[in-house]
Design a protein around this motif. Structure first.
Motif, PDB file in Angstrom:
ATOM      1  N   GLU A 205       0.834  -1.206   0.000  1.00 44.57           N
ATOM      2  CA  GLU A 205       0.000   0.000   0.000  1.00 44.57           C
ATOM      3  C   GLU A 205       0.872   1.261   0.000  1.00 44.57           C
ATOM      4  O   GLU A 205       0.534   2.261  -0.656  1.00 44.57           O
ATOM      5  CB  GLU A 205      -0.927   0.010   1.216  1.00 44.57           C
ATOM      6  CG  GLU A 205      -2.072  -1.008   1.147  1.00 44.57           C
ATOM      7  CD  GLU A 205      -1.585  -2.435   1.389  1.00 44.57           C
ATOM      8  OE1 GLU A 205      -1.994  -3.323   0.605  1.00 44.57           O
ATOM      9  OE2 GLU A 205      -0.799  -2.660   2.337  1.00 44.57           O
ATOM     10  N   ASP A 208       2.063   1.770  -3.507  1.00 43.31           N
ATOM     11  CA  ASP A 208       0.972   2.250  -4.348  1.00 43.31           C
ATOM     12  C   ASP A 208       0.701   3.735  -4.121  1.00 43.31           C
ATOM     13  O   ASP A 208       0.536   4.515  -5.074  1.00 43.31           O
ATOM     14  CB  ASP A 208      -0.292   1.428  -4.052  1.00 43.31           C
ATOM     15  CG  ASP A 208      -1.434   1.751  -4.999  1.00 43.31           C
ATOM     16  OD1 ASP A 208      -1.156   2.081  -6.166  1.00 43.31           O
ATOM     17  OD2 ASP A 208      -2.603   1.686  -4.578  1.00 43.31           O
ATOM     18  N   VAL A 209       0.688   4.146  -2.854  1.00 37.76           N
ATOM     19  CA  VAL A 209       0.434   5.548  -2.523  1.00 37.76           C
ATOM     20  C   VAL A 209       1.584   6.433  -3.012  1.00 37.76           C
ATOM     21  O   VAL A 209       1.356   7.540  -3.529  1.00 37.76           O
ATOM     22  CB  VAL A 209       0.225   5.708  -1.002  1.00 37.76           C
ATOM     23  CG1 VAL A 209       0.233   7.178  -0.605  1.00 37.76           C
ATOM     24  CG2 VAL A 209      -1.085   5.052  -0.570  1.00 37.76           C
ATOM     25  N   LYS A 211       3.410   6.058  -5.586  1.00 39.69           N
ATOM     26  CA  LYS A 211       3.268   6.229  -7.032  1.00 39.69           C
ATOM     27  C   LYS A 211       2.280   7.356  -7.357  1.00 39.69           C
ATOM     28  O   LYS A 211       2.428   8.052  -8.365  1.00 39.69           O
ATOM     29  CB  LYS A 211       2.786   4.926  -7.676  1.00 39.69           C
ATOM     30  CG  LYS A 211       3.832   3.824  -7.707  1.00 39.69           C
ATOM     31  CD  LYS A 211       3.260   2.538  -8.306  1.00 39.69           C
ATOM     32  CE  LYS A 211       4.315   1.440  -8.354  1.00 39.69           C
ATOM     33  NZ  LYS A 211       3.762   0.162  -8.883  1.00 39.69           N
ATOM     34  N   GLN A 212       1.290   7.542  -6.489  1.00 41.35           N
ATOM     35  CA  GLN A 212       0.264   8.551  -6.734  1.00 41.35           C
ATOM     36  C   GLN A 212       0.641   9.935  -6.190  1.00 41.35           C
ATOM     37  O   GLN A 212      -0.023  10.917  -6.520  1.00 41.35           O
ATOM     38  CB  GLN A 212      -1.061   8.105  -6.094  1.00 41.35           C
ATOM     39  CG  GLN A 212      -1.591   6.784  -6.619  1.00 41.35           C
ATOM     40  CD  GLN A 212      -2.876   6.376  -5.934  1.00 41.35           C
ATOM     41  OE1 GLN A 212      -3.891   7.091  -6.016  1.00 41.35           O
ATOM     42  NE2 GLN A 212      -2.875   5.233  -5.267  1.00 41.35           N
ATOM     43  N   LEU A 213       1.719   9.999  -5.395  1.00 38.55           N
ATOM     44  CA  LEU A 213       2.119  11.271  -4.777  1.00 38.55           C
ATOM     45  C   LEU A 213       3.601  11.539  -5.046  1.00 38.55           C
ATOM     46  O   LEU A 213       4.429  11.512  -4.120  1.00 38.55           O
ATOM     47  CB  LEU A 213       1.845  11.235  -3.268  1.00 38.55           C
ATOM     48  CG  LEU A 213       0.380  11.110  -2.838  1.00 38.55           C
ATOM     49  CD1 LEU A 213       0.276  10.856  -1.342  1.00 38.55           C
ATOM     50  CD2 LEU A 213      -0.410  12.356  -3.236  1.00 38.55           C
ATOM     51  N   SER A 306      -5.283   1.288  -0.066  1.00 40.58           N
ATOM     52  CA  SER A 306      -4.477   2.426  -0.508  1.00 40.58           C
ATOM     53  C   SER A 306      -5.300   3.708  -0.595  1.00 40.58           C
ATOM     54  O   SER A 306      -4.806   4.800  -0.272  1.00 40.58           O
ATOM     55  CB  SER A 306      -3.846   2.134  -1.875  1.00 40.58           C
ATOM     56  OG  SER A 306      -3.036   0.984  -1.823  1.00 40.58           O
ATOM     57  N   ASN A 307      -6.543   3.581  -1.044  1.00 40.76           N
ATOM     58  CA  ASN A 307      -7.395   4.773  -1.167  1.00 40.76           C
ATOM     59  C   ASN A 307      -7.653   5.409   0.199  1.00 40.76           C
ATOM     60  O   ASN A 307      -7.704   6.641   0.331  1.00 40.76           O
ATOM     61  CB  ASN A 307      -8.726   4.411  -1.830  1.00 40.76           C
ATOM     62  CG  ASN A 307      -8.570   4.057  -3.295  1.00 40.76           C
ATOM     63  OD1 ASN A 307      -7.646   4.547  -3.956  1.00 40.76           O
ATOM     64  ND2 ASN A 307      -9.438   3.216  -3.811  1.00 40.76           N
ATOM     65  N   MET A 310      -4.615   7.378   1.029  1.00 42.79           N
ATOM     66  CA  MET A 310      -4.597   8.619   0.236  1.00 42.79           C
ATOM     67  C   MET A 310      -5.516   9.669   0.858  1.00 42.79           C
ATOM     68  O   MET A 310      -5.138  10.843   0.989  1.00 42.79           O
ATOM     69  CB  MET A 310      -5.045   8.327  -1.197  1.00 42.79           C
ATOM     70  CG  MET A 310      -3.996   7.639  -2.059  1.00 42.79           C
ATOM     71  SD  MET A 310      -2.601   8.717  -2.465  1.00 42.79           S
ATOM     72  CE  MET A 310      -3.436   9.993  -3.402  1.00 42.79           C
ATOM     73  N   ASN A 314      -4.412  13.387   2.509  1.00 42.55           N
ATOM     74  CA  ASN A 314      -5.054  14.639   2.110  1.00 42.55           C
ATOM     75  C   ASN A 314      -5.707  15.343   3.302  1.00 42.55           C
ATOM     76  O   ASN A 314      -5.714  16.579   3.389  1.00 42.55           O
ATOM     77  CB  ASN A 314      -6.100  14.369   1.022  1.00 42.55           C
ATOM     78  CG  ASN A 314      -5.473  14.025  -0.313  1.00 42.55           C
ATOM     79  OD1 ASN A 314      -4.366  14.497  -0.629  1.00 42.55           O
ATOM     80  ND2 ASN A 314      -6.125  13.183  -1.100  1.00 42.55           N
TER      81      ASN A 314
END
Length: 356
Positions: A205, A208-209, A211-213, A306-307, A310, A314
């Motif tokens: 996780e 994955d996170v 990669k998004q940030l 992971s969501n 995220m 935030n």
């Protein structure tokens, strides 16, 4: 009876290998020596390849030899040291809990007061094994007092054995505490993790996170499981490998958030150290995690989601919120988790049991 008259036999692992219980044991012994608490140790550390590398499978022949050596040492120490209390630490492993039950029987056969300290989240360790649950019931019945690390273990022990328990947290040396308020950056630049870098600690996780940030650097400290090394990871995620205590402290000091999405815990020393350095926390509702940060020291996320992580990042971006969490975590550690406070509780328990 006074504390300096106590004679305690601690049945617990010492390093190597380094680990949560072993580190606790070494700190307990160091504190006892400095404070004239009379303690002897029966070292229950693993042997063979398990002592050299994490997550090695248990070999029955090694476990049998280990059990025989531990029982022999226990009997010798009881006869020579003549303790008033045996403090038995158990991680409730599938084979280890049988050994711990045998040790408990020896303690009671010799008329020694017995404290059993469950160094895990009990349900996670024993719930799937009929043998382990049987040993848990017998072990808890032999104990003069049962100690647990978290409220979920307290509830599970009562449900399975009808025996009550007292919650005793892990401790931290005061020299690890941040001696001033943490400086809070306006933006989140660095998110850190400390622990074994493996799937059950939520590392997939974290990858994955990350990669998004891409604007945030994720620094991951700890021994890396072999299969994790082969996973594609983004450039903003750095594997630091195992770090010394001072290196961990430096990492936490430069971090903005501590991310700990573990699947199972007892009482996480890594989380405790992050709180002691004034870090806001993002973690999962396992083990003692919620007991530690409550609703003030950080945010709770779903296991393996992971969501959810995220969303938490935030929701923790405000420097005002992170500053409030930082101060709360520092105060929680100072008020409840220093080695002085926890050892004082343990000594009170020892004296109380002996008096009965």
């Amino acid at each position: 009876m006074k504390r300096h008259d106590l004679k305690i036999l601690l049945v617990s692992p010492l390093p190597p290998p380094a680990g949560g219980i072993a580190s606790w044991t070494q700190q307990y012994l160091d504190w006892s020596q400095k404070n004239n608490l009379n303690v002897e140790i029966v070292n229950t550390a693993v042997i063979g390849k398990r002592a050299e590398k994490i997550n090695q499978k248990t070999k029955i022949i090694d476990e049998i030899k280990r059990t025989k050596d531990i029982i022999k040492d226990l009997k010798t120490k009881i006869n020579k040291f003549k303790p008033q209390i045996i403090h038995l630490n158990t991680p409730c492993g599938k084979l280890g809990i049988i050994k711990d039950f045998l040790c408990a029987k020896i303690a009671k056969k010799n008329g020694v007061k017995l404290i059993v300290h469950y160094r895990c989240n009990i349900k996670d360790q024993v719930d799937r094994s009929v043998v382990a649950r049987f040993c848990l019931r017998r072990l808890s019945n032999l104990a003069d007092l049962n100690l647990v690390l978290n409220s979920s273990s307290n509830k599970y022990l009562m449900k399975e054995t009808q025996n009550s328990s007292i919650l005793i947290a892990n401790f931290i040396n005061e020299d690890f505490l941040l001696d001033e308020h943490k400086k809070i950056r306006s933006d989140i630049k660095i998110i850190s993790f400390v622990g074994h870098v493996q799937r059950t600690k939520g590392i997939l996780e974290i990858i994955d996170v990350a990669k998004q940030l891409p604007e945030i650097t994720f620094k991951v400290a700890g021994p890396v499981s072999g299969n994790i090394n082969n996973i594609d990871k983004p450039n903003n995620l750095i594997f630091l490998g195992p770090l010394s205590k001072q290196e961990v402290k430096k990492l936490l000091l430069e971090s903005d958030v501590f991310l700990f999405p573990s699947y199972t815990e007892g009482f996480a020393n890594a989380l405790l150290e992050a709180m002691a350095m004034g870090l806001p926390i993002i973690t999962t509702p396992v083990g003692a995690n919620v007991d530690m940060i409550e609703s003030m020291g950080g945010l709770i996320v779903e296991v393996g989601n992971s969501n959810s992580i995220m969303d938490a990042i935030n929701n923790i971006r405000s420097s005002i919120d992170r500053s409030r969490m930082s101060v709360w975590n520092l105060n929680k550690v100072m008020n409840e988790y220093t080695i002085e406070k926890v050892m004082d509780k343990l000594i009170f328990i020892y004296l109380d049991i002996i008096s009965k």
